[in-house]
Write an enzyme that holds these catalytic residues in place. Sequence first.
Site, PDB file in Angstrom:
ATOM      1  N   ALA A  58     -90.852 -35.300  28.260  1.00 17.04           N
ATOM      2  CA  ALA A  58     -90.198 -36.261  27.367  1.00 17.04           C
ATOM      3  C   ALA A  58     -88.823 -35.774  26.916  1.00 17.04           C
ATOM      4  O   ALA A  58     -87.904 -36.572  26.742  1.00 17.04           O
ATOM      5  CB  ALA A  58     -91.084 -36.540  26.150  1.00 17.04           C
ATOM      6  N   GLU A  59     -88.692 -34.490  26.709  1.00 15.39           N
ATOM      7  CA  GLU A  59     -87.416 -33.939  26.240  1.00 15.39           C
ATOM      8  C   GLU A  59     -86.332 -33.989  27.309  1.00 15.39           C
ATOM      9  O   GLU A  59     -85.206 -34.376  27.024  1.00 15.39           O
ATOM     10  CB  GLU A  59     -87.598 -32.487  25.773  1.00 15.39           C
ATOM     11  CG  GLU A  59     -88.316 -32.343  24.452  1.00 15.39           C
ATOM     12  CD  GLU A  59     -87.519 -32.850  23.261  1.00 15.39           C
ATOM     13  OE1 GLU A  59     -86.302 -33.109  23.382  1.00 15.39           O
ATOM     14  OE2 GLU A  59     -88.131 -33.009  22.198  1.00 15.39           O
TER      15      GLU A  59
END
Length: 183
Positions: A58-59
């Site tokens: 996600a990052e």
Amino acid sequence: MALALGAVLILVALGVVWWLTRPPTLPTIPPQYLANVQSATKTCPELSVPMLAAQLDAESHWDPRADSGQAQGIAQFHPSTWAEWGKDHTGDGKADVWNPADAIPAQGAYMCHLFKQVKGIPGDPTQLALAAYNAGPGAVLKVRGIPHIPETQNYVKRIEALIPQYTQTYAKQISASPSPPGN
């Protein structure tokens, strides 16, 4: 001729149906980062390999060069957070936010700290720690929950959706790994 053309069209149609209805490809931990992720979760009982993998996905989508303009590297550390949590895990004398071998263990340590910070706040500890990583622990502590920030709420939901996928693929990755000698 018409029969052969009909058979070809049926095969093409079946191929299109298969293509459109096949299950989505599940994400996997890139092999070059697997040992770092596993190691980063060993000292924190609240952390799991699939959770940290989902968060890294996600990052940065596993991109060690990711740069949002406010956060940097595979774990997307803000410079002030990196100044506090970044460590030289490679032994090269430099805590490097751009080096996954430094950033992934730092992310694990910081997440473990965040789990301790949100302890006692009503709600799911994983959601709260993830929200603290995204919005900052002060924002979570202030509202005693997940802040009403759309980016943070979407971040938590996205990671929660990825965790079961990484759980499934991680189980396959570790079962496919050769066992160390003597095991």
